[in-house]
Write a protein that holds these residues in place. Structure first.
Motif, PDB file in Angstrom:
ATOM      1  N   VAL A  77     -19.633  29.177   9.157  1.00  0.00           N
ATOM      2  CA  VAL A  77     -18.826  30.163   9.873  1.00  0.00           C
ATOM      3  C   VAL A  77     -17.619  29.425  10.440  1.00  0.00           C
ATOM      4  CG1 VAL A  77     -18.730  31.796  11.794  1.00  0.00           C
ATOM      5  CG2 VAL A  77     -20.843  31.565  10.467  1.00  0.00           C
ATOM      6  N   GLY A  78     -16.425  29.778   9.971  1.00  0.00           N
ATOM      7  CA  GLY A  78     -15.230  29.069  10.410  1.00  0.00           C
ATOM      8  C   GLY A  78     -13.990  29.754   9.904  1.00  0.00           C
ATOM      9  N   ALA A  79     -12.860  29.020   9.916  1.00  0.00           N
ATOM     10  CA  ALA A  79     -11.586  29.602   9.514  1.00  0.00           C
ATOM     11  C   ALA A  79     -10.698  28.553   8.864  1.00  0.00           C
ATOM     12  CB  ALA A  79     -10.872  30.209  10.725  1.00  0.00           C
ATOM     13  N   VAL A  80      -9.938  29.003   7.864  1.00  0.00           N
ATOM     14  CA  VAL A  80      -8.932  28.168   7.216  1.00  0.00           C
ATOM     15  C   VAL A  80      -7.649  28.983   7.103  1.00  0.00           C
ATOM     16  CG1 VAL A  80     -10.577  26.779   5.891  1.00  0.00           C
ATOM     17  CG2 VAL A  80      -9.696  28.915   4.910  1.00  0.00           C
ATOM     18  N   GLY A  81      -6.562  28.313   6.736  1.00  0.00           N
ATOM     19  CA  GLY A  81      -5.285  28.993   6.614  1.00  0.00           C
ATOM     20  C   GLY A  81      -5.030  29.515   5.214  1.00  0.00           C
ATOM     21  N   ARG A  82      -3.923  30.242   5.096  1.00  0.00           N
ATOM     22  CA  ARG A  82      -3.489  30.728   3.774  1.00  0.00           C
ATOM     23  C   ARG A  82      -2.552  29.685   3.175  1.00  0.00           C
ATOM     24  NH1 ARG A  82      -3.182  35.452   7.013  1.00  0.00           N
ATOM     25  NH2 ARG A  82      -4.738  37.016   6.370  1.00  0.00           N
ATOM     26  N   LEU A  84      -2.396  25.718   0.688  1.00  0.00           N
ATOM     27  CA  LEU A  84      -3.057  24.892  -0.318  1.00  0.00           C
ATOM     28  C   LEU A  84      -4.070  23.944   0.295  1.00  0.00           C
ATOM     29  CD1 LEU A  84      -0.016  24.045  -2.642  1.00  0.00           C
ATOM     30  CD2 LEU A  84      -1.809  25.759  -2.999  1.00  0.00           C
ATOM     31  N   GLN A  85      -3.862  23.598   1.568  1.00  0.00           N
ATOM     32  CA  GLN A  85      -4.785  22.687   2.233  1.00  0.00           C
ATOM     33  C   GLN A  85      -6.181  23.281   2.356  1.00  0.00           C
ATOM     34  OE1 GLN A  85      -3.504  19.937   2.032  1.00  0.00           O
ATOM     35  NE2 GLN A  85      -2.589  19.228   3.943  1.00  0.00           N
ATOM     36  N   ALA A  86      -6.283  24.595   2.382  1.00  0.00           N
ATOM     37  CA  ALA A  86      -7.592  25.237   2.487  1.00  0.00           C
ATOM     38  C   ALA A  86      -8.481  24.861   1.314  1.00  0.00           C
ATOM     39  CB  ALA A  86      -7.434  26.751   2.577  1.00  0.00           C
ATOM     40  N   ASP A  87      -7.890  24.740   0.122  1.00  0.00           N
ATOM     41  CA  ASP A  87      -8.674  24.363  -1.054  1.00  0.00           C
ATOM     42  C   ASP A  87      -9.205  22.943  -0.930  1.00  0.00           C
ATOM     43  OD1 ASP A  87      -8.233  26.839  -2.228  1.00  0.00           O
ATOM     44  OD2 ASP A  87      -6.437  26.160  -3.288  1.00  0.00           O
ATOM     45  N   VAL A  88      -8.387  22.057  -0.381  1.00  0.00           N
ATOM     46  CA  VAL A  88      -8.834  20.677  -0.156  1.00  0.00           C
ATOM     47  C   VAL A  88      -9.964  20.650   0.874  1.00  0.00           C
ATOM     48  CG1 VAL A  88      -8.135  18.374   0.631  1.00  0.00           C
ATOM     49  CG2 VAL A  88      -6.550  19.771  -0.709  1.00  0.00           C
ATOM     50  N   ALA A  89      -9.773  21.397   1.963  1.00  0.00           N
ATOM     51  CA  ALA A  89     -10.732  21.382   3.067  1.00  0.00           C
ATOM     52  C   ALA A  89     -12.110  21.889   2.652  1.00  0.00           C
ATOM     53  CB  ALA A  89     -10.196  22.215   4.233  1.00  0.00           C
ATOM     54  N   THR A  90     -12.152  22.825   1.722  1.00  0.00           N
ATOM     55  CA  THR A  90     -13.423  23.462   1.365  1.00  0.00           C
ATOM     56  C   THR A  90     -13.990  22.991   0.032  1.00  0.00           C
ATOM     57  OG1 THR A  90     -12.237  25.323   0.338  1.00  0.00           O
ATOM     58  CG2 THR A  90     -12.840  25.548   2.673  1.00  0.00           C
ATOM     59  N   ALA A  91     -13.351  22.022  -0.611  1.00  0.00           N
ATOM     60  CA  ALA A  91     -13.752  21.625  -1.962  1.00  0.00           C
ATOM     61  C   ALA A  91     -15.202  21.152  -2.028  1.00  0.00           C
ATOM     62  CB  ALA A  91     -12.815  20.540  -2.488  1.00  0.00           C
ATOM     63  N   GLU A 108      -2.833  31.120  10.777  1.00  0.00           N
ATOM     64  CA  GLU A 108      -2.555  29.748  11.195  1.00  0.00           C
ATOM     65  C   GLU A 108      -2.864  28.782  10.048  1.00  0.00           C
ATOM     66  OE1 GLU A 108      -1.313  28.559  14.163  1.00  0.00           O
ATOM     67  OE2 GLU A 108      -0.910  30.689  14.572  1.00  0.00           O
ATOM     68  N   PRO A 109      -2.219  27.612  10.027  1.00  0.00           N
ATOM     69  CA  PRO A 109      -2.507  26.644   8.962  1.00  0.00           C
ATOM     70  C   PRO A 109      -3.914  26.076   9.083  1.00  0.00           C
ATOM     71  CG  PRO A 109      -1.061  25.663  10.607  1.00  0.00           C
ATOM     72  CD  PRO A 109      -1.161  27.129  10.941  1.00  0.00           C
ATOM     73  N   THR A 110      -4.447  25.602   7.979  1.00  0.00           N
ATOM     74  CA  THR A 110      -5.743  24.925   7.986  1.00  0.00           C
ATOM     75  C   THR A 110      -5.684  23.730   8.934  1.00  0.00           C
ATOM     76  OG1 THR A 110      -6.161  25.599   5.709  1.00  0.00           O
ATOM     77  CG2 THR A 110      -7.426  23.724   6.530  1.00  0.00           C
ATOM     78  N   GLY A 111      -6.768  23.511   9.681  1.00  0.00           N
ATOM     79  CA  GLY A 111      -6.816  22.394  10.617  1.00  0.00           C
ATOM     80  C   GLY A 111      -6.514  21.069   9.938  1.00  0.00           C
ATOM     81  N   PRO A 129      -5.623  21.625  15.613  1.00  0.00           N
ATOM     82  CA  PRO A 129      -6.689  22.587  15.312  1.00  0.00           C
ATOM     83  C   PRO A 129      -6.318  23.653  14.295  1.00  0.00           C
ATOM     84  CG  PRO A 129      -6.571  22.173  17.660  1.00  0.00           C
ATOM     85  CD  PRO A 129      -5.356  21.531  17.051  1.00  0.00           C
ATOM     86  N   GLY A 130      -5.089  24.167  14.341  1.00  0.00           N
ATOM     87  CA  GLY A 130      -4.683  25.193  13.393  1.00  0.00           C
ATOM     88  C   GLY A 130      -5.625  26.384  13.411  1.00  0.00           C
ATOM     89  N   ALA A 131      -6.155  26.741  12.254  1.00  0.00           N
ATOM     90  CA  ALA A 131      -7.032  27.905  12.121  1.00  0.00           C
ATOM     91  C   ALA A 131      -8.278  27.799  12.994  1.00  0.00           C
ATOM     92  CB  ALA A 131      -7.435  28.082  10.655  1.00  0.00           C
ATOM     93  N   ASN A 132      -8.740  26.587  13.252  1.00  0.00           N
ATOM     94  CA  ASN A 132      -9.943  26.411  14.077  1.00  0.00           C
ATOM     95  C   ASN A 132      -9.761  26.973  15.483  1.00  0.00           C
ATOM     96  OD1 ASN A 132     -11.439  24.877  12.074  1.00  0.00           O
ATOM     97  ND2 ASN A 132     -10.056  23.185  12.526  1.00  0.00           N
ATOM     98  N   ALA A 133      -8.527  26.991  15.965  1.00  0.00           N
ATOM     99  CA  ALA A 133      -8.255  27.491  17.316  1.00  0.00           C
ATOM    100  C   ALA A 133      -8.486  28.993  17.428  1.00  0.00           C
ATOM    101  CB  ALA A 133      -6.822  27.152  17.725  1.00  0.00           C
TER     102      ALA A 133
END
Length: 322
Positions: A77-82, A84-91, A108-111, A129-133
């Motif tokens: 349960v969390g959040a990422v941004g819209r 390209l970094q989101a793909d890296v973060a969740t790979a 917001e951008p991915t943390g 923090p970005g999206a985590n905030a």
């Protein structure tokens, strides 16, 4: 692989997904921008770095990956941004089969964690923090059913305090609170932890929140005893190469760590928490879960990186010398 090492790793975790339930991690998802330098620059100085890479990170994601690699059924349960970094973060979350249906995509951008490591292994870290905030009480409440259904709910200090508090209230299973970094939380939320997982420095800061008008002891065992006395149901104090202390109303156990050659300690604490959570979801006792988690942490420090350094069920864990 020795029979002892294999059975200690596989037997409890292999029953967790079908017999005992799931792990839900409510927490941060980041990209780690890792820069290597010969030395850290002085204020106003510009240096040439030796390498740079982007890696998946965030304490929440790290712990989810660690638990999933050990066979647990894990939901994030969390959040990422819209971005390209989101793909890296969740790979790696995707690779190890973590359910990400409750990961929101937000404006917001991915943390991002900006990590600089010098040739001596010293690091500096700046976290944006970005999206985590945006993982406050309302965002957490929207996943109330998922959190309430979990056998184990895992929390850290990288989302807003109100989000942590809401998740702790919603949890009907066991709540693992790894209060790192230490942020201000209301005492009721901390006391819901079972266990509270902290290192020596974090333990002192948490105790100061619970007992603001009392002196804080420096000895590890006394810190654990005082945290229990302040109303925390169970405590796990991680001690790096010295292992861990775990305590609840049934007693206190000192758990030694295997002796290994440490290459990179980054993320080892998250490997420990992920392993601990997977074991607790499998119905293992707290002392037994800590014994395996210490070995998993020792495994993780033997190679570089965070999520990529975590063991799977096929790996041989280091053992404690008799």
């Amino acid at each position: 692989m020795s029979h002892l090492a294999r059975s200690a790793l596989i037997s409890p975790a292999s029953t967790s997904t079908s017999a005992h339930g799931s792990v839900v991690v409510v927490g941060s998802i980041n990209v780690d921008q890792l820069i290597r330098v010969q030395r850290h620059p002085k204020p106003g100085e510009t240096l040439i770095g030796t390498s740079m890479e982007y890696l998946p990170g965030g304490k929440g994601a790290n712990q989810a990956v660690a638990a999933a690699r050990l066979g647990a059924s894990v939901r994030m349960v969390g959040a990422v941004g819209r971005d390209l970094q989101a793909d890296v973060a969740t790979a790696i979350l995707t690779d190890v089969g973590v359910d990400q249906s409750a990961v929101r995509t937000v404006g917001e951008p991915t943390g991002l964690a900006l990590v600089s490591v010098d040739d001596d292994g010293e690091n500096t870290i700046v976290v944006i923090p970005g999206a985590n905030a945006l993982m406050g009480a309302q965002a957490v409440q929207s996943n109330a059913g998922i959190i309430a259904a979990a056998s184990v709910v895992v929390l850290q200090g990288e989302i807003p305090a109100e989000g942590i508090a809401q998740a702790a209230r919603l949890a009907t299973g066991r709540g693992v609170l790894n209060l790192a970094p230490v942020i201000e939380l209301d005492a009721a939320t901390i006391r819901r932890a079972d266990p509270l997982v902290v290192n020596e420095h974090e333990a002192a800061l948490v105790l100061a929140q619970l007992e603001p008008h009392r002196a804080v002891p420096t000895e590890d065992a006394k810190l654990v005893s005082r945290l229990l006395g302040s109303g925390v149901a169970s405590v796990v104090l991680t001690r790096g190469a010295k292992g861990a202390i775990c305590a609840d109303r049934d007693g206190t156990n000192i758990v030694a760590s295997p002796t290994v050659v440490a290459v990179d300690s980054a993320g080892a604490g998250d490997a420990f928490v992920g392993a601990l959570s997977a074991q607790l979801a499998a119905g293992v006792s707290l002392p037994q879960a800590v014994r395996l988690a210490v070995r998993v942490g020792a495994f993780a420090v033997q190679s570089r990186g965070t999520q990529t350094s975590y063991p799977t069920l096929a790996d041989v864990l280091p053992t404690v010398n008799a």
